[in-house]
Write a protein that holds these residues in place. Structure first.
Motif, PDB file in Angstrom:
ATOM      1  N   THR A 266      10.026   6.525   1.971  1.00  0.00           N
ATOM      2  CA  THR A 266       8.859   6.686   1.102  1.00  0.00           C
ATOM      3  C   THR A 266       7.664   7.195   1.904  1.00  0.00           C
ATOM      4  OG1 THR A 266       9.634   4.759  -0.141  1.00  0.00           O
ATOM      5  CG2 THR A 266       7.419   5.550  -0.630  1.00  0.00           C
ATOM      6  N   GLY A 267       7.055   8.250   1.442  1.00  0.00           N
ATOM      7  CA  GLY A 267       5.855   8.763   2.107  1.00  0.00           C
ATOM      8  C   GLY A 267       6.110   9.671   3.291  1.00  0.00           C
ATOM      9  N   ALA A 268       7.367   9.924   3.620  1.00  0.00           N
ATOM     10  CA  ALA A 268       7.653  10.776   4.787  1.00  0.00           C
ATOM     11  C   ALA A 268       7.128  12.194   4.568  1.00  0.00           C
ATOM     12  CB  ALA A 268       9.155  10.801   5.069  1.00  0.00           C
TER      13      ALA A 268
ATOM     14  N   VAL B 176       5.978  26.270   3.311  1.00  0.00           N
ATOM     15  CA  VAL B 176       6.762  25.303   4.070  1.00  0.00           C
ATOM     16  C   VAL B 176       7.781  24.680   3.118  1.00  0.00           C
ATOM     17  CG1 VAL B 176       6.748  23.149   5.384  1.00  0.00           C
ATOM     18  CG2 VAL B 176       4.863  24.780   5.652  1.00  0.00           C
ATOM     19  N   ILE B 177       9.049  24.813   3.454  1.00  0.00           N
ATOM     20  CA  ILE B 177      10.113  24.173   2.673  1.00  0.00           C
ATOM     21  C   ILE B 177      10.648  23.003   3.490  1.00  0.00           C
ATOM     22  CG2 ILE B 177      12.378  24.423   1.601  1.00  0.00           C
ATOM     23  CD1 ILE B 177      11.772  27.322   1.058  1.00  0.00           C
ATOM     24  N   LYS B 178      10.447  21.797   2.950  1.00  0.00           N
ATOM     25  CA  LYS B 178      10.885  20.575   3.630  1.00  0.00           C
ATOM     26  C   LYS B 178      12.334  20.283   3.256  1.00  0.00           C
ATOM     27  CE  LYS B 178       7.436  18.688   1.518  1.00  0.00           C
ATOM     28  NZ  LYS B 178       6.460  17.736   0.934  1.00  0.00           N
ATOM     29  N   LYS B 179      13.119  19.944   4.275  1.00  0.00           N
ATOM     30  CA  LYS B 179      14.539  19.654   4.061  1.00  0.00           C
ATOM     31  C   LYS B 179      14.920  18.242   4.536  1.00  0.00           C
ATOM     32  CE  LYS B 179      17.361  23.016   5.252  1.00  0.00           C
ATOM     33  NZ  LYS B 179      18.195  23.076   4.033  1.00  0.00           N
ATOM     34  N   GLY B 180      13.940  17.335   4.484  1.00  0.00           N
ATOM     35  CA  GLY B 180      14.209  15.944   4.820  1.00  0.00           C
ATOM     36  C   GLY B 180      14.738  15.774   6.227  1.00  0.00           C
TER      37      GLY B 180
ATOM     38  N   LEU C  76       0.833  -1.199   0.000  1.00  0.00           N
ATOM     39  CA  LEU C  76       0.000   0.000   0.000  1.00  0.00           C
ATOM     40  C   LEU C  76       0.870   1.251   0.000  1.00  0.00           C
ATOM     41  CD1 LEU C  76      -2.804   1.358   0.292  1.00  0.00           C
ATOM     42  CD2 LEU C  76      -2.573   1.033   2.772  1.00  0.00           C
ATOM     43  N   GLY C  77       0.502   2.219  -0.848  1.00  0.00           N
ATOM     44  CA  GLY C  77       1.231   3.479  -0.905  1.00  0.00           C
ATOM     45  C   GLY C  77       0.332   4.589  -1.420  1.00  0.00           C
ATOM     46  N   GLY C  78       0.958   5.662  -1.869  1.00  0.00           N
ATOM     47  CA  GLY C  78       0.211   6.800  -2.415  1.00  0.00           C
ATOM     48  C   GLY C  78       0.154   7.966  -1.459  1.00  0.00           C
ATOM     49  N   ALA C  79       0.212   9.171  -2.022  1.00  0.00           N
ATOM     50  CA  ALA C  79       0.235  10.391  -1.201  1.00  0.00           C
ATOM     51  C   ALA C  79      -0.998  10.500  -0.314  1.00  0.00           C
ATOM     52  CB  ALA C  79       0.338  11.625  -2.105  1.00  0.00           C
ATOM     53  N   ALA C  80      -2.193  10.277  -0.881  1.00  0.00           N
ATOM     54  CA  ALA C  80      -3.425  10.428  -0.099  1.00  0.00           C
ATOM     55  C   ALA C  80      -3.490   9.417   1.034  1.00  0.00           C
ATOM     56  CB  ALA C  80      -4.646  10.287  -1.002  1.00  0.00           C
ATOM     57  N   THR C  81      -2.932   8.238   0.806  1.00  0.00           N
ATOM     58  CA  THR C  81      -2.917   7.203   1.838  1.00  0.00           C
ATOM     59  C   THR C  81      -2.102   7.655   3.045  1.00  0.00           C
ATOM     60  OG1 THR C  81      -3.042   5.534   0.088  1.00  0.00           O
ATOM     61  CG2 THR C  81      -2.403   4.772   2.285  1.00  0.00           C
ATOM     62  N   PHE C  82      -0.872   8.117   2.791  1.00  0.00           N
ATOM     63  CA  PHE C  82      -0.014   8.576   3.884  1.00  0.00           C
ATOM     64  C   PHE C  82      -0.612   9.805   4.580  1.00  0.00           C
ATOM     65  CE2 PHE C  82       3.243   6.120   1.566  1.00  0.00           C
ATOM     66  CZ  PHE C  82       3.863   5.459   2.611  1.00  0.00           C
ATOM     67  N   ILE C  83      -1.168  10.728   3.778  1.00  0.00           N
ATOM     68  CA  ILE C  83      -1.784  11.927   4.357  1.00  0.00           C
ATOM     69  C   ILE C  83      -2.943  11.532   5.264  1.00  0.00           C
ATOM     70  CG2 ILE C  83      -3.127  14.010   3.826  1.00  0.00           C
ATOM     71  CD1 ILE C  83      -1.425  14.165   1.184  1.00  0.00           C
ATOM     72  N   GLY C  84      -3.800  10.621   4.782  1.00  0.00           N
ATOM     73  CA  GLY C  84      -4.973  10.202   5.551  1.00  0.00           C
ATOM     74  C   GLY C  84      -4.611   9.489   6.838  1.00  0.00           C
TER      75      GLY C  84
ATOM     76  N   SER D 184       8.558  11.205  11.518  1.00  0.00           N
ATOM     77  CA  SER D 184       9.647  10.446  12.154  1.00  0.00           C
ATOM     78  C   SER D 184       9.239   8.997  12.421  1.00  0.00           C
ATOM     79  CB  SER D 184      10.093  11.136  13.452  1.00  0.00           C
ATOM     80  OG  SER D 184       9.163  10.930  14.507  1.00  0.00           O
ATOM     81  N   PHE D 185       7.948   8.733  12.569  1.00  0.00           N
ATOM     82  CA  PHE D 185       7.470   7.356  12.713  1.00  0.00           C
ATOM     83  C   PHE D 185       7.395   6.655  11.365  1.00  0.00           C
ATOM     84  CE2 PHE D 185       5.621   9.266  16.580  1.00  0.00           C
ATOM     85  CZ  PHE D 185       6.025   8.333  17.530  1.00  0.00           C
ATOM     86  N   SER D 186       6.939   7.386  10.367  1.00  0.00           N
ATOM     87  CA  SER D 186       6.690   6.801   9.044  1.00  0.00           C
ATOM     88  C   SER D 186       7.918   6.107   8.472  1.00  0.00           C
ATOM     89  CB  SER D 186       6.222   7.902   8.084  1.00  0.00           C
ATOM     90  OG  SER D 186       6.047   7.405   6.794  1.00  0.00           O
ATOM     91  N   VAL D 187       9.099   6.654   8.729  1.00  0.00           N
ATOM     92  CA  VAL D 187      10.324   6.133   8.106  1.00  0.00           C
ATOM     93  C   VAL D 187      10.871   4.887   8.807  1.00  0.00           C
ATOM     94  CG1 VAL D 187      10.966   8.425   7.283  1.00  0.00           C
ATOM     95  CG2 VAL D 187      11.876   7.615   9.482  1.00  0.00           C
ATOM     96  N   GLU D 188      10.229   4.467   9.901  1.00  0.00           N
ATOM     97  CA  GLU D 188      10.789   3.373  10.706  1.00  0.00           C
ATOM     98  C   GLU D 188      10.502   1.983  10.144  1.00  0.00           C
ATOM     99  OE1 GLU D 188      10.976   5.419  15.129  1.00  0.00           O
ATOM    100  OE2 GLU D 188       9.263   4.139  14.650  1.00  0.00           O
ATOM    101  N   LYS D 189       9.521   1.879   9.237  1.00  0.00           N
ATOM    102  CA  LYS D 189       9.208   0.583   8.613  1.00  0.00           C
ATOM    103  C   LYS D 189       8.852   0.814   7.149  1.00  0.00           C
ATOM    104  CE  LYS D 189       7.779  -1.988  12.714  1.00  0.00           C
ATOM    105  NZ  LYS D 189       6.729  -2.805  13.365  1.00  0.00           N
ATOM    106  N   PHE D 190       8.736  -0.270   6.393  1.00  0.00           N
ATOM    107  CA  PHE D 190       8.384  -0.147   4.983  1.00  0.00           C
ATOM    108  C   PHE D 190       6.971   0.393   4.807  1.00  0.00           C
ATOM    109  CE2 PHE D 190      11.756  -3.290   3.592  1.00  0.00           C
ATOM    110  CZ  PHE D 190      12.356  -2.426   2.689  1.00  0.00           C
ATOM    111  N   GLY D 191       6.818   1.292   3.825  1.00  0.00           N
ATOM    112  CA  GLY D 191       5.492   1.751   3.420  1.00  0.00           C
ATOM    113  C   GLY D 191       4.703   2.357   4.561  1.00  0.00           C
ATOM    114  N   THR D 192       3.433   1.947   4.651  1.00  0.00           N
ATOM    115  CA  THR D 192       2.516   2.501   5.653  1.00  0.00           C
ATOM    116  C   THR D 192       2.502   1.694   6.950  1.00  0.00           C
ATOM    117  OG1 THR D 192       0.678   1.181   4.788  1.00  0.00           O
ATOM    118  CG2 THR D 192       0.977   3.387   3.852  1.00  0.00           C
ATOM    119  N   GLU D 193       3.334   0.663   7.034  1.00  0.00           N
ATOM    120  CA  GLU D 193       3.237  -0.296   8.146  1.00  0.00           C
ATOM    121  C   GLU D 193       3.287   0.367   9.519  1.00  0.00           C
ATOM    122  OE1 GLU D 193       5.519  -4.293   9.850  1.00  0.00           O
ATOM    123  OE2 GLU D 193       6.153  -3.412   7.943  1.00  0.00           O
ATOM    124  N   ARG D 194       4.202   1.315   9.692  1.00  0.00           N
ATOM    125  CA  ARG D 194       4.352   1.939  11.021  1.00  0.00           C
ATOM    126  C   ARG D 194       3.146   2.823  11.347  1.00  0.00           C
ATOM    127  NH1 ARG D 194       4.722   2.680  15.657  1.00  0.00           N
ATOM    128  NH2 ARG D 194       6.528   3.429  16.862  1.00  0.00           N
TER     129      ARG D 194
END
Length: 307
Positions: free
Chosen positions: A234-236, A203-207, A26-34, A271-281
């Motif tokens: 991905t999705g951060a 807002v300028i994001k700098k990773g 599972l991925g996609g911008a709207a998914t992570f945003i939601g 910071s949580f999102s990047v701890e596992k693959f995709g949307t898992e975290r």
């Protein structure tokens, strides 16, 4: 309760990082945003499109987070948007291996009637004409329209993108995109140029180096929380946007000081999102975990100074 309208991709991703590899997930911008916005007390809806191959378990996951999917179009016989990428060792750069637009190629967004009065609209990274179509469907001007975009649209639909930027309140892009959009290397100069294009805030994001918030002559900087391990970035950025937009929709406060809080909430969830693959975290993230890490942010950034 605040209302948040989310427009963006609901997709399949296949990801390879130095730490492992996935099949289609599972991925996609709207998914992570939601998923990020579901951490707040908001009514949210996703406007997007998927194919008939999109699993029911993913639909059930999103509805379990109280996300309205009445405007998630399911195209019979169609295939869901698919992206495959491989990250380099530094996790800051990646190669796109496959992009299959599939049903996204003919996507015409339809805003649900009960969200045409949403107080916050989050326009995820899509063609500017799709984003403009959503703005025109709103019954009244939202308190905030937030736009995310990327260098691809600057290369291929710049005039349409500038037209959308005139209509929004907040633009979120990364540092490389800010420089490309303005031709300015200094992010302060780039911000000044972008704010003249129409948005009230930028807002300028700098990773891994945090995020900058600009408004008039005011600047706020929020660091990214130093993490022992980054597993999958991905999705951060979309998770940041979801936390940012979700907090603003919930609080119904569009002041500069409240936007500072929104940046911190967005950074915290990313910071949580990047701890596992995709949307898992993000799928099972608990409120007490979120609050604990917010306290870490506070400790990281708060200090007393004698002047």
């Amino acid at each position: 309760m605040g209302k948040l309208l989310i427009v963006g991709t609901v997709a399949f991703d296949a990801i390879e990082t130095p730490f492992g590899k996935t099949d289609k997930i599972l991925g996609g911008a709207a998914t992570f945003i939601g998923l990020a916005a579901s951490q707040f007390d908001v009514d949210s809806a996703i406007v997007s499109v998927v194919g008939e191959d999109f699993p029911e378990e993913y639909l059930n996951l999103l509805t379990s987070k109280n996300i309205d999917l009445s405007s998630l179009e399911i195209v019979k016989g169609g295939k869901t948007f698919f992206w495959e990428g491989k990250y380099h060792n530094d996790l800051n750069s990646r190669d796109t291996i496959t992009t299959e637009l599939n049903v996204l190629a003919d996507f015409n967004p339809v805003v649900p009637e009960n969200f045409k009065d949403a107080n916050v609209v989050m326009l995820g990274n899509l063609h500017p004409s799709v984003q403009m179509s959503v703005i025109k469907q709103m019954d009244k001007k939202p308190d905030l329209i937030i736009l995310d975009t990327m260098n691809f649209w600057m290369d291929n639909a710049l005039e349409e993108l500038k037209g959308v930027i005139k209509e929004i309140d907040i633009l979120t892009i990364n540092d490389e995109e800010a420089r490309q959009l303005t031709g300015e290397y200094s992010l302060v100069k780039a911000a000044s140029t972008i704010l003249k294009m129409g948005p009230k805030y930028l807002v300028i994001k700098k990773g891994e180096h945090g995020a900058l918030l600009f408004h008039d002559d005011k600047v706020f900087f929020a660091p990214a929380l130093p993490l022992e391990e980054v597993f999958d970035p991905t999705g951060a950025g979309d998770t940041f946007a979801g936390g940012f937009a979700g907090y603003l929709a919930a609080t119904k406060n569009t002041s500069f000081n409240n936007l500072k809080n929104a940046v911190i909430h967005g950074s915290n969830l990313a910071s949580f999102s990047v701890e596992k693959f995709g949307t898992e975290r993000m799928e099972n993230l608990q409120r007490d975990e979120v609050n604990k890490r917010l306290h870490q942010f506070k400790t990281l950034t708060q200090f007393d100074i004698e002047l």
